[in-house]
Scaffold this active site. Structure first.
Site: not given
Ligand code: NDP
Length: 777
Positions: A192, A244, A248, A266, A300, A397
């Protein structure tokens, strides 16, 4: 006017990349995008969909289907159905599909780069020169692992159906990091993409279709977090891979606890960028631009915490501000733009709010006088000074183009500040002095350290975190291990151990005396009575009934003893050999305890002691042999992959063969430099508990190995919840409770298997740190 004056006064003209090509593709495949399941395209049965927009101008690019239960079930079923054939497809055939994908990525390089920029807002310069080339490199590299799979991983097979959830910051690259190793190893995939950035994943699906990848091997389902949860919680998924936020990641850790699903996470970071006074300051400033303003800081491993030595701080800040003033923020399709748009209004709001919080907490915010484009989501490069190590913006972060700066005086202070974070994803060290650079690189607790460079990535170097930045690696041989599992086809080392049991032992060792059958606990190198003052009657004698306080004391002792990791492997081996010899001297006593407490025959008891002695010898031998590697990457220089100790590890020992089970788990952890808090078998604790008498005569530093006896249900959760514990090995059956409790600080949990191959134990006892050392004259 001099040439210099002309050059200084020249304005940048616009240099836009054409998006016509990508618009045609969007028209052809959209505006309503379906998802790719079982080799075909379909929309959500519910009809639910959401918009995807260009963050640079908020224009609609199309609508994306929101996958519900029906689509996720269909995708998982397709992946399951495809698994037997794909996993038994010869490695060189799988390799050819990966090569074909890599070639198609190269062929459609421009299309993919433009689509990514339109959907994500990152500069075309980055999608064109970084994201897409790395995607191709990833598939080429992993085609190699598919080709070499049987000879390189002879006792391993694929994990099965992999559920993969990725973020929006590197949409196509994160997809490649997840899909390439998975399918190279013979797994099938349901992936996804993030809601904000689904388009390049759909373009990738079209590539899979065009190369004739068998149906069901790769399935792309689109949707928001609800779809993510449907995937990660699906009972027919064998492995979850997530990139992410830590929040989460924690939800997923809890949701998958006890399910038996393999898991790699990660997560976030707050990586230090350390500048010593002997650094090449101009290079360091340029490196910092790349560290924190690459991809608008939505990285990240962004170098978001500048630590600069006090003696050069003023000069450095001055040069940095001058450089920030020259950064061009603008239309990401312009090839001469440094920073594009923030991915979405929501993320822009988060960044703005955190900056406001920084100001409210008394920090000084500086932004250059940069004109921001209208109509999209833009944020200027931002520098915060006058912050303290505890400031919210230093700890949290921000995931945007925001740098916080602290100063330090000594190397020790730099290391302490660098490690003053719950994260451990990456770090960057700038110094022209090799001693300083390497010493600090080794002391930072993070998965990747860049020396005099930053944000270097390559398919042949593992990437992943320590501590709350998650666990598991992506890339290279390390990353392949996240997608394979042992088939059980290894030679049993237990058999090897027993085979030597009858051989005459060389003279030596000074152990003597009887084993105490009212064993106490062993904490910080001392026998301890249980805090509660209670003991337990167990077969063959009595043991202390440990409580939460005992566990906390044991963890405190293990943390204090962390210098064990800094001893040379040779010295650690000496101690383990000594334990082996001293245990051997007491074979009869331990055998009598084992037979009295477990009821086994005298022969079996003697064999168990011999096997345990052999384990200590075995792991002493391994102590200096589980070498790291030097990776061949695309960078000119060396990438050193070091196998480092994880830290404090809690071990919940098995009931069967209690002395051998204890030894088989504890000894490799000690060999690799970890310190241990063990809970010996609840049913038959006496044999393991008696070992303290051996340890006391074996030069093991106090606190390196501690154990607390008692009832598991009274003490395990304290151990698993403790933030000072970095990992848990549990061999006590159901590990659901341990996995849930471990989510607090994202400690890694291993469902410990005493019959696993040595290499599996060694891998579980270590984490890889990659140190990038560019060089050249
Ligand atoms: P998330 O952790 O929410 O999103 C990452 C992925 O997980 C997306 O595909 C998201 O879907 C999906 N997701 C969300 N909730 C769930 C769940 N309960 N179960 C399974 N999958 C889920 O990051 P965000 O995009 O909301 O960003 C929020 C913060 O996270 C940022 O401000 C940043 O600080 C951090 N972040 C860190 C990253 C990294 O690489 N370390 C990358 C991205 C964000 P969808 O987005 O489609 O809702």
């Amino acid at each position: 006017m001099s040439v210099k004056e002309i050059l200084d006064s020249l304005e940048w003209g616009p240099a836009p990349e054409s998006d016509a090509f990508a618009r045609e593709w969007l028209d052809e495949h959209g505006p309503d995008f379906g998802m790719y399941i079982d080799g075909g395209w379909r929309h959500a049965a519910s009809g639910e969909k959401f918009e995807t927009r260009n963050p640079a101008d908020n224009q609609l690019l199309g609508t994306i289907s929101q996958a519900g239960e029906e689509e996720v079930n269909a995708a998982v079923a397709a992946a399951r159905a495809a698994l037997p054939e794909w996993s038994s497809t010869p490695g060189h055939v799988r390799a050819r599909y990966l090569y074909a994908i890599a070639r198609q990525v190269q062929k459609h390089h421009r299309l993919l780069a433009v689509l990514e920029t339109l959907d994500n807002g990152k500069p075309i310069r980055e999608t064109r020169d970084v994201d897409v080339p790395l995607v191709a490199r990833h598939f080429y590299h992993h085609a190699g692992w598919a080709q070499l799979f049987d000879e390189t991983f002879p006792s391993y097979g694929p994990v099965g159906v992999c559920g993969q959830v990725i973020p929006w910051n590197f949409p196509l690259l994160m997809l490649a990091w997840k899909i390439a190793p998975a399918i190279a190893a013979g797994n099938t995939v349901v992936l996804k993409p993030a809601e904000f950035t689904s388009i390049s994943a759909l373009a990738f699906a079209a590539i899979c279709e065009s190369v004739g990848l068998p149906s069901g091997v790769v399935n792309i389902v689109t949707g928001d977090g609800r779809t993510g949860a449907l995937i990660t919680e699906h009972e027919d998924i064998d492995k979850v891979a997530f990139t992410g936020s830590t929040e989460v990641g924690r939800v997923i850790r809890k949701a998958t606890a006890g399910s038996g699903k393999a898991l790699t996470l990660e997560l976030g970071g707050k990586s230090p960028f350390i500048v010593f006074e002997d650094a090449d300051i101009d290079s360091a400033v340029e490196g910092l631009v790349n560290a924190i303003w690459f991809n608008q800081g939505q990285v990240c491993c962004a170098g978001s915490r500048l630590l600069v030595q006090e003696s050069v701080a003023e000069e450095f800040h001055e040069k940095l501000r001058a450089r920030m003033g020259k950064l061009r923020v603008g239309n990401p399709m312009d090839k001469a733009v440094d920073m594009g748009a923030i991915v979405d209004e929501v993320q822009l709001k988060t960044i703005s709010e955190l900056c406001q919080l920084g100001c409210d907490e008394g920090a000084t915010m500086w932004q250059p006088d940069t004109e921001l484009p209208k109509g999209g989501w833009f944020f200027p490069p931002t520098l915060f000074t006058d912050v303290s190590p505890a400031s919210t913006i230093v700890q949290e972060e921000i995931f945007g183009p925001v740098l916080v700066s602290l100063t330090f005086r000594s190397h020790e202070e730099a290391i302490a500040l660098a490690n003053n974070t719950r994260y451990g994803l990456a770090g960057s060290v700038w110094s022209q002095d090799l001693d300083t650079a390497l010493e600090v690189a080794r002391a930072i607790r993070a998965g990747t350290i860049w020396v005099n460079c930053t944000n270097q990535f390559d398919a042949n170097s593992g990437f992943g975190g320590y501590r709350e930045s998650g666990f598991g690696r992506e890339g290279g041989r390390e990353g392949m291990h996240a997608y394979i599992r042992p088939t059980g086809d290894h030679e049993s080392t237990a058999a090897v151990a027993t085979a030597g049991a009858d051989a005459p032992a060389p003279a030596g060792g000074d152990g003597s005396g009887d084993i105490d059958r009212t064993a106490k606990m062993y904490i910080g190198g001392k026998q301890k009575r249980p805090d509660g003052g209670y003991s337990l009657d167990v077969p063959g004698g009595q043991v202390g009934r440990g409580n939460r306080k005992d566990i906390r004391d044991a963890v405190a002792a293990a943390i204090k003893a962390i210098a064990w990791a800094e001893m040379s492997a040779h010295s650690r081996a000496q101690v383990l050999y000594y334990i082996a010899e001293n245990l051997e001297q007491r074979t009869e006593e331990f055998a009598s305890i084992i037979s009295a407490s477990t009821g086994c025959s005298d022969d079996d008891a003697a064999t168990e002691v011999a096997d345990s002695v052999a384990e200590w010898f075995r792991w002493a031998a391994w102590a200096d042999k589980f070498d790291g590697r030097v990776h061949e990457t695309t960078m000119h220089g060396l990438v050193l992959a070091l196998n480092e100790a994880i830290g404090v590890v809690g071990v919940i020992c098995p009931d069967s063969r209690p002395l051998h089970g204890f030894t088989r788990l504890v000894a490799p952890l000690l060999a690799m430099g970890n310190t241990v808090v063990a809970i010996p078998s609840e049913a038959h604790p006496l044999a393991a508990a008696g070992i303290y008498q051996v340890l006391e005569t074996s030069d093991l530093p106090g606190g390196v190995l501690n154990f607390v006896t008692g009832l598991r249900q009274e003490i395990v959760s304290t151990l698993a919840e403790h933030d000072g514990v970095d990992a848990i090995w549990s061999a006590a059956g159901d590990i659901a409770e341990v996995e849930v409790a471990s989510a607090g600080n994202m400690k890694r949990v291993w469902n410990a298997d005493t019959s696993a191959a040595d290499e599996e134990l060694l891998r579980a006892a270590t984490q890889v740190k990659n140190i990038w050392l560019p060089h050249g004259v």
